[in-house]
Structures are given as C-alpha cells and as structure tokens.
Design a protein around this motif. Structure first.
Motif, short mmCIF file in Angstrom:
data_model
loop_
_atom_site.label_atom_id
_atom_site.label_comp_id
_atom_site.label_asym_id
_atom_site.label_seq_id
_atom_site.Cartn_x
_atom_site.Cartn_y
_atom_site.Cartn_z
N THR A 74 -13.70 -10.39 -0.28
CA THR A 74 -13.98 -11.74 -0.76
C THR A 74 -12.92 -12.14 -1.78
OG1 THR A 74 -16.35 -11.37 -0.49
CG2 THR A 74 -15.69 -13.25 -1.86
N LEU A 75 -12.39 -13.34 -1.64
CA LEU A 75 -11.41 -13.82 -2.61
C LEU A 75 -12.11 -14.12 -3.93
CD1 LEU A 75 -8.36 -14.59 -2.76
CD2 LEU A 75 -9.10 -16.96 -2.44
N PRO A 76 -11.72 -13.46 -5.02
CA PRO A 76 -12.40 -13.71 -6.30
C PRO A 76 -12.02 -15.07 -6.87
CG PRO A 76 -10.62 -12.11 -6.57
CD PRO A 76 -10.72 -12.38 -5.11
N THR A 77 -13.00 -15.77 -7.38
CA THR A 77 -12.78 -17.05 -8.05
C THR A 77 -13.67 -17.12 -9.29
OG1 THR A 77 -14.53 -18.23 -6.84
CG2 THR A 77 -12.33 -18.17 -5.81
N LEU A 78 -13.37 -18.08 -10.15
CA LEU A 78 -14.23 -18.32 -11.30
C LEU A 78 -15.59 -18.81 -10.83
CD1 LEU A 78 -11.60 -20.11 -13.57
CD2 LEU A 78 -12.62 -17.87 -14.01
N GLU A 79 -15.59 -19.56 -9.71
CA GLU A 79 -16.84 -20.13 -9.22
C GLU A 79 -17.79 -19.08 -8.66
OE1 GLU A 79 -13.86 -23.08 -9.77
OE2 GLU A 79 -13.78 -21.25 -8.55
N ASN A 80 -17.24 -18.05 -7.98
CA ASN A 80 -18.16 -17.04 -7.42
C ASN A 80 -18.40 -15.87 -8.37
OD1 ASN A 80 -15.93 -15.29 -7.16
ND2 ASN A 80 -15.66 -15.71 -4.97
N GLY A 81 -17.85 -15.95 -9.56
CA GLY A 81 -18.13 -14.96 -10.59
C GLY A 81 -17.31 -13.69 -10.50
N LEU A 82 -16.46 -13.55 -9.48
CA LEU A 82 -15.63 -12.36 -9.35
C LEU A 82 -14.39 -12.42 -10.24
CD1 LEU A 82 -15.91 -11.69 -5.51
CD2 LEU A 82 -17.05 -10.46 -7.38
N ALA A 83 -14.17 -13.57 -10.83
CA ALA A 83 -13.11 -13.72 -11.83
C ALA A 83 -13.72 -14.34 -13.08
CB ALA A 83 -11.99 -14.58 -11.31
N PRO A 142 -2.16 -5.23 -17.72
CA PRO A 142 -2.11 -4.06 -18.62
C PRO A 142 -3.08 -2.95 -18.25
CG PRO A 142 -3.22 -5.90 -19.66
CD PRO A 142 -2.68 -6.43 -18.39
N ARG A 143 -4.09 -3.30 -17.42
CA ARG A 143 -5.09 -2.27 -17.11
C ARG A 143 -5.70 -2.52 -15.74
NH1 ARG A 143 -10.75 -1.29 -18.77
NH2 ARG A 143 -10.75 -3.36 -19.74
N VAL A 144 -5.89 -1.43 -15.00
CA VAL A 144 -6.64 -1.47 -13.75
C VAL A 144 -7.90 -0.63 -13.95
CG1 VAL A 144 -6.68 -0.84 -11.31
CG2 VAL A 144 -4.59 -1.76 -12.31
N GLU A 145 -9.03 -1.25 -13.72
CA GLU A 145 -10.32 -0.56 -13.89
C GLU A 145 -10.89 -0.23 -12.51
OE1 GLU A 145 -14.76 -1.48 -15.80
OE2 GLU A 145 -13.07 -2.87 -16.14
N ILE A 146 -11.11 1.04 -12.27
CA ILE A 146 -11.64 1.48 -10.98
C ILE A 146 -13.16 1.54 -11.08
CG2 ILE A 146 -11.63 3.28 -9.23
CD1 ILE A 146 -8.95 1.83 -9.63
N LYS A 147 -13.83 0.74 -10.23
CA LYS A 147 -15.30 0.75 -10.22
C LYS A 147 -15.83 1.77 -9.23
CE LYS A 147 -17.34 -1.72 -12.36
NZ LYS A 147 -17.81 -1.59 -13.76
N ASP A 148 -15.23 1.84 -8.06
CA ASP A 148 -15.60 2.83 -7.06
C ASP A 148 -14.45 2.95 -6.07
OD1 ASP A 148 -15.90 0.78 -5.05
OD2 ASP A 148 -17.95 0.42 -5.76
N ALA A 149 -14.67 3.62 -4.96
CA ALA A 149 -13.59 3.88 -4.02
C ALA A 149 -12.98 2.62 -3.43
CB ALA A 149 -14.09 4.79 -2.89
N ARG A 150 -13.73 1.51 -3.42
CA ARG A 150 -13.21 0.29 -2.82
C ARG A 150 -13.11 -0.87 -3.79
NH1 ARG A 150 -17.43 -1.06 0.96
NH2 ARG A 150 -16.18 -2.94 1.32
N THR A 151 -13.75 -0.79 -4.93
CA THR A 151 -13.80 -1.92 -5.87
C THR A 151 -12.99 -1.62 -7.12
OG1 THR A 151 -15.99 -2.53 -5.04
CG2 THR A 151 -15.33 -3.46 -7.15
N PHE A 152 -12.19 -2.59 -7.53
CA PHE A 152 -11.37 -2.43 -8.73
C PHE A 152 -11.26 -3.76 -9.45
CE2 PHE A 152 -8.67 -3.50 -5.16
CZ PHE A 152 -7.78 -4.43 -5.65
N ILE A 153 -10.98 -3.70 -10.74
CA ILE A 153 -10.83 -4.90 -11.56
C ILE A 153 -9.42 -4.90 -12.14
CG2 ILE A 153 -11.67 -6.19 -13.55
CD1 ILE A 153 -14.35 -4.78 -13.23
N LEU A 154 -8.71 -6.00 -11.91
CA LEU A 154 -7.40 -6.19 -12.53
C LEU A 154 -7.60 -6.97 -13.82
CD1 LEU A 154 -5.21 -7.19 -9.43
CD2 LEU A 154 -5.66 -4.91 -10.37
N HIS A 155 -7.18 -6.39 -14.93
CA HIS A 155 -7.26 -7.08 -16.22
C HIS A 155 -5.89 -7.71 -16.49
CE1 HIS A 155 -11.25 -5.55 -17.42
NE2 HIS A 155 -10.92 -4.49 -16.69
N LEU A 156 -5.87 -9.03 -16.53
CA LEU A 156 -4.63 -9.79 -16.70
C LEU A 156 -4.43 -10.15 -18.17
CD1 LEU A 156 -5.01 -12.23 -13.65
CD2 LEU A 156 -4.13 -9.88 -13.70
N ASP A 157 -3.18 -10.19 -18.60
CA ASP A 157 -2.89 -10.44 -20.02
C ASP A 157 -2.80 -11.92 -20.36
OD1 ASP A 157 -0.49 -11.22 -18.95
OD2 ASP A 157 0.75 -9.80 -20.07
#
Length: 551
Positions: A74-83, A142-157
């Motif tokens: 799923t493409l993350p957006t501010l509207e769908n809460g994934l960003a 600056p940081r990549v957060e691994i949630k599980d084998a398929r899900t990750f969070i990119l933290h942008l500066d």
C-alpha cells in the motif's frame, strides 16, 4: 568513415541474421549497452531499461504519471495514516513513513525479499564511498526501523511533498551483496555481484532474471520462477544493443529484432521517415516525454566559467530552425530544464533567441576578440576552442553536433567534435567529469522531479565520494541550493509552483547547461505485440512487462 559504417552494419547483420522468431520470445533493440548492472550505481538509461524487466523498485510512477507501489502493498500517505509527521531530536519536523513489502516477494534464488534487504540497502546508500548515484535519498533517512520481516518505517529528516516516492530505493539482496560490501566499502562498486556474477538469479526480484550477458552485444532474460505476480508471456526476452541507429533500423527490417524501444531507440526524425516507409508493417508510437536534451558544460573550464560566454553560445544557436528542419517541429525548443508537459513548467523566463550580433557583443565584453581565421582569442592568446563529446552512432546527435559546429564558427567559436560509445561516455567520461568542455546527452525525469542531484553543490561527483552524484557540470550556487531545499519542503502546490518558477529563472540566467530541446520517444512495435504502454518519463515501460503479449 563510410567504410567503418558499412563494416559495422555488415557485422551487425551477420551477427543477428534474419529469422522467424518464435512467439514465446521477444527480441528488443536499444542503442546502448549498460556500463553496469547494479541498480543504484550510475544512472545510465540502458541499465534502467534492462533491469526494469528483472528488478522492481519499491515505488514508481505509472503510465498515468501516478505514484504506485511496485514492491510494496500500500502506498503510504498522510491520509491513510501510514505516513505521519514527527518531531526530531533537534526539534525540527521530520516524517515517519511505513511500507510493507509485497507478500511472497522473492529473489530469483527463492530467498524472500525482506526488511533486512531494506536495511542493508540503506547502509550501502549512506556510505560516503559506496558510489551510489542517488545518495541524497539515503542521506535524508537517518534511521530505518524494522517492524517485522516485511514492514519497515523510514524516518525522514524533513517534511517533503514527495515523502512517499522512494523510487530510488532499489533493494539489494543482503544475502549476496553484504559480504562484498563489508569486505571493502570503497571498492564495492568494482566488487558487486551485479557485475562480477551478473547471471546469479538471486540478484533479481522481478518477473524476469538475467540469464546471459554478452558484453557490448546483448542481454538475455528468462522468467523468474519465484515471481508471484502475473505470469509474463515470454519465455525469453533478448535485449540487443546496436549503437548505430542505421544498423538498428536495418536489424528491425531484416528480422534480427522484433521491436525498437522508445526509451532508447531511433531519433525522432529517423522514426518519422521510417513510419512513412514501413507504417503498414509496424506500429510507430510517438510519445512526448519528460526528456531534456542539452549540453552539460564543464564549468571548471576557464572559458565556460564566465556566464557571458555561456549566454553567448546559446544566442549563437538557431534552435528553432534546428527543431523545425530536423524534427518537423515536434520537439520544442528548451529554455530551461523543466519540460512543458510538467505542471511546474514556467514559460515566462529568460529566453535566448538566435541573435549572433548580441552573442558577439557578449563575447567581446568577456574578452574574447576576433583573431586569425575568425576564431576568437583572449588577451593571453588562447583561442576560444571547445570540445563537444556525445554518443557515437546516434544520427540525430551527429547532425545536431555539426549544426552547432557551423553556427558557432560564425560567431568565432571553434568546436571540435568527439563521439564515444555510450558505455564509455556514461560509464567514465561524464560520470567522472572527464569531458573538457561539453557533453551532449539527455536527462529523463519523473513528474515534478526536484533536480537536486544535478544542480545542488553537494551532488558534484569527485574521487573522494566515489563519483556519487549527477552534478557533472560542477555547478555551485548557494541561491540554487536554497531553492532546491525550499521546493522539497513546500507542501502547498501554489507556493511550490512559484518556487519552481524561481528555479527556472535562475537556471536560465546561469546556464550551467545549454538547453536544446525536449524530446519525444518513438516506439516501433510489431503489429502483433500488444499491451506495451509508453510512460513518457524515467520509469520505463518494462516495469509493466507482465501486460505485454503476442496476439
């Protein structure tokens, strides 16, 4: 010259004899052979085109110019809460953007594509000596957060309008590339398996994998048995590099290839003539694109460091006549780097109509006076003699180069012409800023693509950064740096468009490169091939090869 051309054509025809192709094979002709097969080292379009069959980025722009997931669910957006926006440790605002890789995604050796590959790719991209072309993307994570084998969070500066477009995050298989990288990061670009073990199936996660490479000649691709998406129609795809466009056309007519890719095919004027002669046999699709044909200037050259000289050179070119006579007016003259098809294009900027008198006055003012033979020289006696290098075998660029040479001579500028094979030009000469004065080539861009990598001062390739970055001109202007940053972080479209106009105004004044035309792509396809949709931007049509088929 004629003998060499004839020999090249004969050799090409002998190498690829006319023959009936089976309907489970597709043979494609392009004009360049990749200098590397690594997804993120160098930016040669030939590499991008070949890998589009075999390697999927996380996101890409589709043929409708909409951002889409290719390797994510799923493409993350501010509207769908994934960003979401977040506060950084220094008090500034950043973003946290969550992606989930497609279920069942695997490398061609059966190894799952996982978040570990994301983390490893980020590590490589962040390393200052890895040689990654689009290093800016990784610097701002600056940081990549691994949630599980398929899900990750990119933290942008920072907060940017294109926060979810990670098209340049091209995953690397950690199980194959990590040992090569960790052994010697500074040597990684020369040690990668993509070049040393190119047919290793574990390097590819798309519907095809590279099965055979004959350097300078062709690449053969076969289906990836671990691909879980729609099954591609062809049992074999062969991509043949034929750098001479006359030979490329001859191979199509003889049956040596089935089609010519629009992304790297015949120049427009050649394809228009081809359509008139052979339109009954082939479908010729002309697609206006976000492609900027220009002359990159080496601003380290003393003559070209003077903005007045750069402006004079552009005033000394009759680009309107050039596009009318060579391209039937179908490729508009470029006045900046942003094509008219892009919604942020600005038309009310400085333009340089053909004006030899004004060009001469600017050269006089810059200290270049007419000398013996009409060639200008400065007070030290140095002649205004420049060298232009471009791709060998491209009929269009050969003609344009000759026009530039003739027109500039009339204002007292001597131009020497040089042609190099594309893999040399883009693999060495341009990438390592070895061209003494100017290089003619094109930039493909995506919709509203911020040109940070080509214009920001921190994107100038050097030996110290392993030639990372695409600012081959060496352009450094604090005002441009500030504008690039302001555009990226402006979320309001109206305000952003105003900033884009300022960028184009500054570009037209400074002229770090000389704009020529905005190009159109010509796809020459057999009547029986269906499903191919040109995109008109830098994400090429083979990203959707699953829809291609013989009818």
């Amino acid at each position: 010259m004629r003998r060499l051309l004839a020999s090249t054509l004969l050799a090409t025809l002998l190498s690829f004899p006319a023959q009936a192709q089976t309907k489970d094979e597709l043979v494609i002709g392009i004009t360049q052979f990749p200098a590397t097969f690594h997804p993120s080292i160098e930016s040669m379009l030939a590499k991008t085109y070949v890998l589009a069959f075999a390697h999927r980025p996380v996101t890409a722009y589709d043929p409708n110019w909409q951002l889409a997931c290719l390797l994510c669910e799923t493409l993350p957006t501010l509207e769908n809460g994934l960003a979401r926006q977040e506060t950084l440790p220094d008090g500034k605002k950043g973003m946290a953007v969550t992606y989930t890789l497609k279920a069942g995604a695997k490398w061609g050796d059966g190894t799952p594509v996982t978040s570990d590959d994301v983390a490893f790719t980020w590590t490589v991209g962040r390393h200052p000596q890895s040689g990654i072309a689009s290093a800016e993307l990784y610097r701002r994570i600056p940081r990549v957060e691994i949630k599980d084998a398929r899900t990750f969070i990119l933290h942008l500066d920072r907060v940017t309008f294109d926060y979810n477009a990670i098209n340049d995050l091209r995953l690397l298989p950690a199980h194959l590339e990590r040992p090569r990288f960790e052994a010697a990061p500074a040597e990684y670009r020369n040690r990668t398996a993509y070049d040393q073990d190119t047919t290793n199936p574990g390097l590819y996660n798309g519907p095809y994998r590279i099965a055979q490479v004959t350097q300078g000649s062709h690449v053969a691709l076969e289906p990836n048995p671990h691909w879980t998406g729609p099954k591609p129609a062809f049992k074999r795809v062969v991509i043949r590099a034929i750098e001479n466009t006359a030979s490329l056309e001859a191979n199509l007519l003889s049956g040596g290839i089935d089609m010519i890719a629009g992304e790297l095919g015949l120049p427009l004027e050649q394809s228009l003539a081809f359509e008139k002669r052979h339109g009954a046999r082939f479908n010729v699709i002309t697609k206006p694109s976000l492609t900027y044909e220009h002359l990159d200037l080496n601003l380290g050259a003393p003559a070209l460091a003077d903005r007045r000289v750069r402006q004079a050179l552009l005033l000394g070119l009759d680009r309107e006549s050039l596009t009318r006579q060579l391209f039937e007016g179908r490729q508009p003259v470029a006045h900046s780097l942003v094509p008219p098809l892009d919604w942020v294009h600005a038309d009310d900027i400085a333009k340089y109509p053909f004006d030899p008198a004004r060009a001469g006055a600017l050269l006089d003012e810059a200290g270049w006076k007419p000398g013996p033979g009409g060639i200008r020289a400065n007070a030290a006696g140095d002649k205004l003699a420049l060298e232009l290098v471009t791709t060998a075998g491209n009929r269009s660029r050969e003609l344009v180069s000759q026009v530039l040479q003739a027109q500039w001579r009339k204002i007292g500028v001597e131009l020497r012409l040089k042609a190099e094979p594309p893999r040399v030009l883009f693999g060495e000469t341009v990438t390592k800023r070895k061209f003494p004065h100017m290089a003619m080539f094109a930039w493909y861009s995506a919709p509203e693509s911020v040109p940070r990598s080509t214009l920001h001062s921190d994107s100038i390739p050097t030996a110290g950064n392993s030639w990372s970055g695409q600012n081959y001109t060496g352009y450094a202007n604090p005002a441009m740096d500030a504008l690039l940053g302001a555009i990226e972080t402006e979320l309001d479209r109206t305000k952003r468009k105003a900033l884009w106009r300022q960028l184009q105004v500054l570009y037209a004044e400074d002229l770090p490169a000389l704009p020529l035309v905005f190009k159109a792509d010509s796809f020459i396809l057999p009547k029986a091939l269906k499903g191919l949709v040109p995109t008109g931007h830098q994400d090429p049509s083979p990203y959707w090869v699953e829809a291609w088929r013989w009818e």
